[in-house]
Design a protein around this motif. Sequence first.
Motif, PDB file in Angstrom:
ATOM      1  N   ALA A 233       0.829  -1.201   0.000  1.00 23.15           N
ATOM      2  CA  ALA A 233       0.000   0.000   0.000  1.00 23.15           C
ATOM      3  C   ALA A 233       0.866   1.254   0.000  1.00 23.15           C
ATOM      4  CB  ALA A 233      -0.931  -0.004   1.205  1.00 23.15           C
ATOM      5  N   THR A 234       1.970   1.215   0.716  1.00 24.71           N
ATOM      6  CA  THR A 234       2.826   2.398   0.846  1.00 24.71           C
ATOM      7  C   THR A 234       3.501   2.749  -0.475  1.00 24.71           C
ATOM      8  OG1 THR A 234       3.212   1.893   3.191  1.00 24.71           O
ATOM      9  CG2 THR A 234       4.729   3.432   2.129  1.00 24.71           C
ATOM     10  N   VAL A 235       4.054   1.753  -1.174  1.00 23.69           N
ATOM     11  CA  VAL A 235       4.746   2.067  -2.431  1.00 23.69           C
ATOM     12  C   VAL A 235       3.773   2.630  -3.461  1.00 23.69           C
ATOM     13  CG1 VAL A 235       6.645   0.443  -2.085  1.00 23.69           C
ATOM     14  CG2 VAL A 235       4.571  -0.336  -3.238  1.00 23.69           C
ATOM     15  N   ASP A 236       2.561   2.057  -3.520  1.00 26.14           N
ATOM     16  CA  ASP A 236       1.581   2.568  -4.482  1.00 26.14           C
ATOM     17  C   ASP A 236       1.134   3.976  -4.116  1.00 26.14           C
ATOM     18  OD1 ASP A 236       1.673   0.305  -6.014  1.00 26.14           O
ATOM     19  OD2 ASP A 236      -0.125  -0.603  -5.187  1.00 26.14           O
ATOM     20  N   ALA A 237       0.915   4.222  -2.820  1.00 28.27           N
ATOM     21  CA  ALA A 237       0.441   5.533  -2.382  1.00 28.27           C
ATOM     22  C   ALA A 237       1.511   6.605  -2.571  1.00 28.27           C
ATOM     23  CB  ALA A 237       0.006   5.469  -0.920  1.00 28.27           C
ATOM     24  N   VAL A 238       2.764   6.265  -2.332  1.00 30.06           N
ATOM     25  CA  VAL A 238       3.844   7.236  -2.527  1.00 30.06           C
ATOM     26  C   VAL A 238       3.956   7.602  -4.001  1.00 30.06           C
ATOM     27  CG1 VAL A 238       6.350   7.575  -2.409  1.00 30.06           C
ATOM     28  CG2 VAL A 238       5.138   6.543  -0.479  1.00 30.06           C
ATOM     29  N   LEU A 239       3.859   6.610  -4.884  1.00 34.44           N
ATOM     30  CA  LEU A 239       3.925   6.882  -6.320  1.00 34.44           C
ATOM     31  C   LEU A 239       2.766   7.777  -6.745  1.00 34.44           C
ATOM     32  CD1 LEU A 239       5.334   6.278  -9.038  1.00 34.44           C
ATOM     33  CD2 LEU A 239       3.828   4.287  -9.259  1.00 34.44           C
ATOM     34  N   ALA A 240       1.573   7.496  -6.236  1.00 36.94           N
ATOM     35  CA  ALA A 240       0.413   8.313  -6.583  1.00 36.94           C
ATOM     36  C   ALA A 240       0.558   9.730  -6.045  1.00 36.94           C
ATOM     37  CB  ALA A 240      -0.853   7.666  -6.030  1.00 36.94           C
ATOM     38  N   SER A 241       1.067   9.858  -4.835  1.00 36.92           N
ATOM     39  CA  SER A 241       1.237  11.179  -4.233  1.00 36.92           C
ATOM     40  C   SER A 241       2.257  12.012  -4.995  1.00 36.92           C
ATOM     41  CB  SER A 241       1.664  11.038  -2.773  1.00 36.92           C
ATOM     42  OG  SER A 241       0.670  10.355  -2.013  1.00 36.92           O
ATOM     43  N   ALA A 242       3.193  11.345  -5.635  1.00 35.64           N
ATOM     44  CA  ALA A 242       4.194  12.052  -6.435  1.00 35.64           C
ATOM     45  C   ALA A 242       3.644  12.509  -7.778  1.00 35.64           C
ATOM     46  CB  ALA A 242       5.412  11.157  -6.659  1.00 35.64           C
ATOM     47  N   GLY A 243       2.408  12.106  -8.098  1.00 31.32           N
ATOM     48  CA  GLY A 243       1.803  12.517  -9.363  1.00 31.32           C
ATOM     49  C   GLY A 243       2.333  11.768 -10.554  1.00 31.32           C
ATOM     50  N   SER A 244       2.612  10.487 -10.379  1.00 29.38           N
ATOM     51  CA  SER A 244       3.236   9.717 -11.459  1.00 29.38           C
ATOM     52  C   SER A 244       2.598   8.350 -11.573  1.00 29.38           C
ATOM     53  CB  SER A 244       4.735   9.558 -11.205  1.00 29.38           C
ATOM     54  OG  SER A 244       5.339   8.748 -12.201  1.00 29.38           O
ATOM     55  N   GLY A 245       2.711   7.774 -12.784  1.00 35.70           N
ATOM     56  CA  GLY A 245       2.389   6.383 -12.999  1.00 35.70           C
ATOM     57  C   GLY A 245       3.650   5.551 -12.943  1.00 35.70           C
TER      58      GLY A 245
END
Length: 507
Positions: A233-245
């Motif tokens: 959950a953390t890796v996906d959420a961090v990537l999303a928070s960075a505004g990236s796919g």
Amino acid sequence: MFDHHSRQRSPRRAALAGGAAALTAAVALAQPATATAAAQAAAPVSAPAAETPIGLFGRSDPTYDGVLRQSIALLAQDAAGFEPGAPAVDWLLGQQCADGSFLSFRADPQEPCPDVTAADSNATALAAQALTALGGHEEQVTAALDWLVGVQNADGGWSFNPGGPSDANSTAVVVSAFSAAGQDPAEVRREGNSPFDALAAFQLGCDAPEDERGAFAWQPDPESGELTANDAATVDAVLASAGSGLLVDPEAVPSVAPTAEPCDGDEADEETADTEETGDASATDGASGEEPQTPQAPQLASGAAGAAQLTAALSDNGQYLAAPPAGDGTGEGADRLPDFGNTAKAVIALAALGDDAALAGPLGWLSEHHTEWPDHAQSPAALGLLVLAAHAGGASPTDFGGTNLVNALNALGPAPDDDSATAGGDTADDDSGGGLGAVLWVIALGLLAGIGIGVLLSVRRARARETDAAFGPAEGDKPAPDQKDASGPPEAEPGDPNRRDDRDDTA
């Protein structure tokens, strides 16, 4: 201070239950069997395929991960500079339902999709990312994003299948799809709530144990509402928070990584207090004559807090994330094996935040140990994630710890477009490297030129001998009449045994 929806330390069984259900089969390759089973149970699909369809990457049963692994493979080929082959792209396009959604897999694309509750938000979001990257599929991408908007939950998030409660992984993957398509996820709202509001509800805050602050949970415990840190959950959420796919452009990430706001009592807070007590003029906006800094977006602060927790976890484990423990989930005395998939996604997420220092360790670990990932060489999702991690971290996917990841991936599916081979730079080279290949070509061409010149000279000499034999030497080559060689021996007298008879002159 980052939003703190915290909890007291809860049993590890909650971590396993939450994290396992969120994992999709495409990234669950390194997870225990319980995780894969939970992912499969959460993904309704059409009837299973009797054989691997034409155009699909990989040879394993695609029932639970067909669209996911295809999307990751196409993203990886694009990252490596190749244009995916038409059969691979057509297969993915054929999986889209009439309403714009994607199932995990459609065995017969000619049959209508089941009702909306069978659709897969994760597969839809990843397919949208892949089609966006390839370009030329705006209609299909728009249809997929419109469907996702239509099934958004009231809290601003998404579930794996429509109708369920939101979870961090599904919400994050959908957010990344909107970002990849150039749309602002913060503007995608339901009842006034954005996806980042939903993600904030899953993040552990300052009341959590120090080593888990900033991490994200998959979902709150259904009984207690407590949050348990979950790496996936953390890796996906961090990537999303960075505004990236998943496809991160290393040249387009922030030049300075965002920083997490500290909790009360942290060292940074103490330094701020000291500054206020001394009345340091530089502590107030504009007092030093500099322009006030633009406030950091809340989701960036949230992502930075998650990245800080990930970086600490990576460091504690030796630069990899560990898979959930097997067995009953308590983790007591159990060995936690490396989680290669989430370690690769952690590299991608840290790269999206511009944190080169933090990603160097796990990227190096993957380069050295990726061959230990079970069955990775036969998995398009595994190879694709490694290619995307190498691309995001600035490493070569054609020489990643001695492995040409791109060639290995291309071997599992339709060949990429031949004309795109040169677009990938070093991806078109073999394992020996492009520089050495160029040198060898120069040497080979030089040898061929030398052989050609030698053959030409030999032919000319042979023709000259044939001409001399037929017509005698050229006029300039004949000796003058009665001309003697002054340096030669004296002419022998008649009867001298050294005198040669005129008949011998032809010898």
